[in-house]
Design an enzyme around this catalytic site. Structure first.
Site, PDB file in Angstrom:
ATOM      1  CB  THR A  73      -0.963   1.002  16.018  1.00 16.70           C
ATOM      2  OG1 THR A  73       0.011   1.063  17.053  1.00 16.70           O
ATOM      3  CG2 THR A  73      -0.970   2.338  15.267  1.00 16.70           C
ATOM      4  CB  THR A 120      -4.574   2.304   2.472  1.00 14.51           C
ATOM      5  OG1 THR A 120      -4.125   1.513   1.383  1.00 14.51           O
ATOM      6  CG2 THR A 120      -5.268   1.362   3.461  1.00 14.51           C
ATOM      7  CG  ASP A 121      -5.001   1.712  -2.929  1.00 20.01           C
ATOM      8  OD1 ASP A 121      -4.371   1.168  -1.995  1.00 20.01           O
ATOM      9  OD2 ASP A 121      -4.504   1.874  -4.061  1.00 20.01           O
ATOM     10  CD  GLU A 122      -2.418  -2.411   0.639  1.00 20.07           C
ATOM     11  OE1 GLU A 122      -2.583  -3.395   1.368  1.00 20.07           O
ATOM     12  OE2 GLU A 122      -1.299  -2.037   0.258  1.00 20.07           O
ATOM     13  CE1 TYR A 137      -1.574  -0.450   6.581  1.00 23.08           C
ATOM     14  CE2 TYR A 137      -2.020  -1.132   4.320  1.00 23.08           C
ATOM     15  CZ  TYR A 137      -1.817  -0.131   5.260  1.00 23.08           C
ATOM     16  OH  TYR A 137      -1.876   1.197   4.872  1.00 23.08           O
ATOM     17  CE  LYS A 184      -4.801   2.998   7.374  1.00 25.10           C
ATOM     18  NZ  LYS A 184      -4.318   4.130   8.212  1.00 25.10           N
ATOM     19  N   GLY A 211      -1.548 -14.277  -0.069  1.00 22.01           N
ATOM     20  CA  GLY A 211      -2.762 -13.453  -0.207  1.00 22.01           C
ATOM     21  C   GLY A 211      -2.553 -12.193  -1.032  1.00 22.01           C
TER      22      GLY A 211
HETATM   23  P1  NAD Z   1       5.079   4.739   8.066  1.00 18.89           P
HETATM   24  O1  NAD Z   1       5.094   3.332   8.549  1.00 18.89           O
HETATM   25  O2  NAD Z   1       6.238   5.252   7.279  1.00 18.89           O
HETATM   26  O3  NAD Z   1       4.890   5.744   9.294  1.00 18.89           O
HETATM   27  C1  NAD Z   1       4.003   5.501  10.342  1.00 18.89           C
HETATM   28  C2  NAD Z   1       4.348   6.448  11.475  1.00 18.89           C
HETATM   29  O4  NAD Z   1       3.400   6.235  12.535  1.00 18.89           O
HETATM   30  C3  NAD Z   1       5.735   6.210  12.074  1.00 18.89           C
HETATM   31  O5  NAD Z   1       6.389   7.439  12.288  1.00 18.89           O
HETATM   32  C4  NAD Z   1       5.445   5.509  13.399  1.00 18.89           C
HETATM   33  O6  NAD Z   1       6.421   5.763  14.382  1.00 18.89           O
HETATM   34  C5  NAD Z   1       4.097   6.116  13.757  1.00 18.89           C
HETATM   35  N1  NAD Z   1       3.302   5.268  14.659  1.00 18.89           N
HETATM   36  C6  NAD Z   1       3.092   3.927  14.537  1.00 18.89           C
HETATM   37  N2  NAD Z   1       2.311   3.497  15.567  1.00 18.89           N
HETATM   38  C7  NAD Z   1       2.018   4.597  16.309  1.00 18.89           C
HETATM   39  C8  NAD Z   1       1.231   4.809  17.481  1.00 18.89           C
HETATM   40  N3  NAD Z   1       0.616   3.789  18.103  1.00 18.89           N
HETATM   41  N4  NAD Z   1       1.135   6.055  17.978  1.00 18.89           N
HETATM   42  C9  NAD Z   1       1.771   7.098  17.364  1.00 18.89           C
HETATM   43  N5  NAD Z   1       2.539   6.938  16.288  1.00 18.89           N
HETATM   44  C10 NAD Z   1       2.655   5.720  15.751  1.00 18.89           C
HETATM   45  O7  NAD Z   1       3.722   4.886   7.254  1.00 18.89           O
HETATM   46  P2  NAD Z   1       3.394   5.798   5.989  1.00 18.89           P
HETATM   47  O8  NAD Z   1       3.717   5.039   4.768  1.00 18.89           O
HETATM   48  O9  NAD Z   1       3.941   7.154   6.207  1.00 18.89           O
HETATM   49  O10 NAD Z   1       1.794   5.825   6.104  1.00 18.89           O
HETATM   50  C11 NAD Z   1       1.141   6.832   6.867  1.00 18.89           C
HETATM   51  C12 NAD Z   1      -0.350   6.590   6.808  1.00 18.89           C
HETATM   52  O11 NAD Z   1      -0.789   6.636   5.455  1.00 18.89           O
HETATM   53  C13 NAD Z   1      -0.790   5.222   7.337  1.00 18.89           C
HETATM   54  O12 NAD Z   1      -1.988   5.385   8.043  1.00 18.89           O
HETATM   55  C14 NAD Z   1      -0.995   4.388   6.095  1.00 18.89           C
HETATM   56  O13 NAD Z   1      -1.964   3.386   6.308  1.00 18.89           O
HETATM   57  C15 NAD Z   1      -1.481   5.434   5.119  1.00 18.89           C
HETATM   58  N6  NAD Z   1      -1.194   5.192   3.696  1.00 18.89           N
HETATM   59  C16 NAD Z   1       0.058   4.877   3.281  1.00 18.89           C
HETATM   60  C17 NAD Z   1       0.312   4.720   1.913  1.00 18.89           C
HETATM   61  C18 NAD Z   1       1.703   4.399   1.397  1.00 18.89           C
HETATM   62  O14 NAD Z   1       1.843   4.129   0.206  1.00 18.89           O
HETATM   63  N7  NAD Z   1       2.736   4.439   2.205  1.00 18.89           N
HETATM   64  C19 NAD Z   1      -0.727   4.857   1.000  1.00 18.89           C
HETATM   65  C20 NAD Z   1      -2.012   5.151   1.462  1.00 18.89           C
HETATM   66  C21 NAD Z   1      -2.226   5.329   2.818  1.00 18.89           C
HETATM   67  O1  DAU Z   2      -1.867   0.853  -1.722  1.00 24.08           O
HETATM   68  C1  DAU Z   2      -1.482   1.623  -0.628  1.00 24.08           C
HETATM   69  C2  DAU Z   2      -0.552   0.821   0.246  1.00 24.08           C
HETATM   70  O2  DAU Z   2       0.693   0.751  -0.443  1.00 24.08           O
HETATM   71  C3  DAU Z   2      -0.371   1.411   1.628  1.00 24.08           C
HETATM   72  O3  DAU Z   2      -1.591   1.381   2.312  1.00 24.08           O
HETATM   73  C4  DAU Z   2       0.679   0.632   2.418  1.00 24.08           C
HETATM   74  O4  DAU Z   2       0.916   1.252   3.669  1.00 24.08           O
HETATM   75  C5  DAU Z   2       1.971   0.619   1.611  1.00 24.08           C
HETATM   76  O5  DAU Z   2       2.955  -0.133   2.277  1.00 24.08           O
HETATM   77  C6  DAU Z   2       1.720   0.064   0.216  1.00 24.08           C
HETATM   78  O6  DAU Z   2       1.392  -1.355   0.275  1.00 24.08           O
HETATM   79  P1  DAU Z   2       1.966  -2.391  -0.818  1.00 24.08           P
HETATM   80  O7  DAU Z   2       1.933  -3.739  -0.255  1.00 24.08           O
HETATM   81  O8  DAU Z   2       1.333  -2.155  -2.141  1.00 24.08           O
HETATM   82  O9  DAU Z   2       3.481  -1.819  -0.902  1.00 24.08           O
HETATM   83  P2  DAU Z   2       4.907  -2.550  -0.956  1.00 24.08           P
HETATM   84  O10 DAU Z   2       5.904  -1.495  -1.279  1.00 24.08           O
HETATM   85  O11 DAU Z   2       5.149  -3.417   0.226  1.00 24.08           O
HETATM   86  O12 DAU Z   2       4.740  -3.494  -2.229  1.00 24.08           O
HETATM   87  C7  DAU Z   2       4.400  -2.950  -3.501  1.00 24.08           C
HETATM   88  C8  DAU Z   2       4.292  -4.119  -4.456  1.00 24.08           C
HETATM   89  O13 DAU Z   2       5.596  -4.656  -4.679  1.00 24.08           O
HETATM   90  C9  DAU Z   2       3.437  -5.257  -3.939  1.00 24.08           C
HETATM   91  O14 DAU Z   2       2.737  -5.844  -5.018  1.00 24.08           O
HETATM   92  C10 DAU Z   2       4.459  -6.251  -3.389  1.00 24.08           C
HETATM   93  C11 DAU Z   2       5.662  -6.035  -4.294  1.00 24.08           C
HETATM   94  N1  DAU Z   2       6.985  -6.243  -3.663  1.00 24.08           N
HETATM   95  C12 DAU Z   2       7.247  -5.608  -2.501  1.00 24.08           C
HETATM   96  C13 DAU Z   2       8.463  -5.756  -1.884  1.00 24.08           C
HETATM   97  C14 DAU Z   2       8.778  -5.081  -0.574  1.00 24.08           C
HETATM   98  C15 DAU Z   2       7.936  -7.028  -4.301  1.00 24.08           C
HETATM   99  O15 DAU Z   2       7.689  -7.587  -5.383  1.00 24.08           O
HETATM  100  N2  DAU Z   2       9.148  -7.181  -3.694  1.00 24.08           N
HETATM  101  C16 DAU Z   2       9.450  -6.595  -2.492  1.00 24.08           C
HETATM  102  O16 DAU Z   2      10.575  -6.806  -1.982  1.00 24.08           O
END
Ligand code: NAD
Ligand code: DAU
Length: 353
Positions: A98, A132-134, A158, A162, A292
């Site tokens: 994706t 994303t910042d990652e 991931y 990205k 990692g």
């Molecule tokens: P999410 O996983 O909640 O939602 C992703 C959505 O994309 C879902 O509705 C899923 O059904 C859809 N999707 C997945 N594969 C697809 C495909 N092949 N075609 C069409 N739709 C598809 O993710 P999110 O947390 O809402 O993140 C949205 C975007 O923002 C992502 O690109 C992510 O990398 C970016 N982002 C997320 C965060 C965060 O903290 N969640 C921070 C920075 C950037």
């Molecule tokens: O920084 C932006 C990113 O933030 C986005 O690009 C990603 O889509 C989003 O999922 C998020 O990534 P993280 O890995 O930072 O988010 P997560 O909520 O999975 O984890 C946040 C922090 O908490 C990370 O250091 C791992 C830790 N964690 C996470 C989970 C799920 C725990 O300690 N316990 C947990 O059960």
């Protein structure tokens, strides 16, 4: 009309809801409805002619082509992605498919559509890629926050996928002139956040009397932004961002994971105290670390503030309180996600998908 991809996920759904609350420009919402896509998130738009939902894959070039030809959007905002780091470690294939291959097909469809537009509409067209910042990798404790000039050093499947998508977007601008914009945002939180991610997982596990699993020592740092502030930043970049530029988006809210979990527990202790009078903090359990695991992320958001005048509206204190309250008030949404019932919504409520 704009085309939003991934608009049934966490950030995408908040974006679509806010977009239609702020104006009347219609949205075509293309979402594959993976486990992370939830049409309950868009329940408030049922029967709203400004929202056209299409279930499909951004990697399906023919479908994207057809949608672009039919709806003639002035912009594409690409949220669609596999987004969970832990899932990418267990099974990276979907992330490559994706985030990399899907973005490629979306870019190609966009390029063909854009090339044939009449001059005025061609000049106005935008492809906004949400990243994303990652992609920048990890920071030591005293290193300055990520600017847009920071090198790409992705560490997880991931973030590597990205990063690859960001490079494709950049190349489609450099080589073909596609009018692209990229945003790199820090960790979001807020309504509709899927309870596999830290904050919603802690809220729902706490309320269910389950363990609160903190990876390793819990001192990893993330930079938190309320989701609606991310949505306002994207609207602003779409409106006034300079073509080919990237904008870092963040709220200057660095917090250690353990502090986040303590804050969530304290809010729940206040708003929904445990029957036995003990704090939810007693449920915290340290578990094996994520392989990692990036130690620290921090976003330098000065460019978007300086060039586009964007600033977040919420502080962490106001945003996290709203978020905990939202989960307390939306137990039905949580139950639907936990039971998997939200996946049946497609069949029962949406005849056109
Ligand atoms: P999410 O996983 O909640 O939602 C992703 C959505 O994309 C879902 O509705 C899923 O059904 C859809 N999707 C997945 N594969 C697809 C495909 N092949 N075609 C069409 N739709 C598809 O993710 P999110 O947390 O809402 O993140 C949205 C975007 O923002 C992502 O690109 C992510 O990398 C970016 N982002 C997320 C965060 C965060 O903290 N969640 C921070 C920075 C950037
Ligand atoms: O920084 C932006 C990113 O933030 C986005 O690009 C990603 O889509 C989003 O999922 C998020 O990534 P993280 O890995 O930072 O988010 P997560 O909520 O999975 O984890 C946040 C922090 O908490 C990370 O250091 C791992 C830790 N964690 C996470 C989970 C799920 C725990 O300690 N316990 C947990 O059960």
């Amino acid at each position: 009309m704009i085309l939003v991809t991934g608009g049934a996920g966490f950030i995408g759904a908040n974006f679509v809801l806010d977009w239609l609350a702020c104006g009347d420009e219609p949205v075509v919402n293309l979402d594959k409805l993976t486990y992370a896509g939830n049409l309950h998130n868009l329940k408030g738009l049922q029967g709203d002619a400004r929202h056209v939902f299409v279930q499909g894959d951004i990697g399906d070039g023919a479908l994207v082509h057809r949608l672009l030809a039919e709806h003639q959007p002035r912009a594409i905002v690409n949220f669609a992605a596999e987004s969970h780091v832990d899932r990418s470690i267990h099974g990276p294939a979907d992330f490559i498919q994706t985030n990399v291959v899907g973005t490629f097909h979306l870019l190609e469809a966009a390029r063909q559509y854009w090339q044939d537009l009449p001059a005025e509409r061609k000049a106005a067209f935008r492809f906004l890629h949400v990243s994303t910042d990652e992609v920048y990798g990890t920071l030591t404790a005293d290193a300055p926050a990520f600017t847009e000039a920071h090198c790409y050093e992705p560490n997880s499947p991931y973030s590597a996928s990205k990063a690859a998508s960001d490079h494709l977007v950049r190349a489609w601008h450099h080589t073909y002139g596609l009018p692209v914009l990229t945003t790199n945002c820090s960790n979001n939180y807020g309504p509709f956040h899927f309870p596999e991610k830290l904050i919603p997982l802690m809220i729902v596990n706490a309320l269910a009397g389950k363990a609160l699993p903190v990876y390793g020592d819990g001192m990893q740092v993330r930079d938190w932004l309320y989701v609606k502030d991310h949505c306002s930043a994207i609207r602003r970049v779409l409106e006034a961002g300079r073509l080919g530029e990237t904008y870092n988006v963040g709220g200057w809210n660095e917090k250690a994971n353990l502090d986040i979990v303590h804050t969530v527990c304290a809010l729940l202790d206040e708003l929904r105290p445990r029957a036995d009078g003990q704090s939810y903090k007693t449920q915290i359990t340290h578990v094996k670390d994520r392989p990692g695991h990036d130690r620290r992320y921090a976003i330098d958001a000065r460019k978007i503030e300086r060039e586009l005048g964007w600033k977040p509206a919420e502080t962490f204190d106001t945003g996290i309180r709203k978020t905990v309250q939202w989960y307390l008030e939306n137990s039905e949404w949580v139950a639907g996600v936990q039971s998997g019932a939200y996946r049946e919504w497609v069949q029962t409520q949406y005849a056109n998908v």
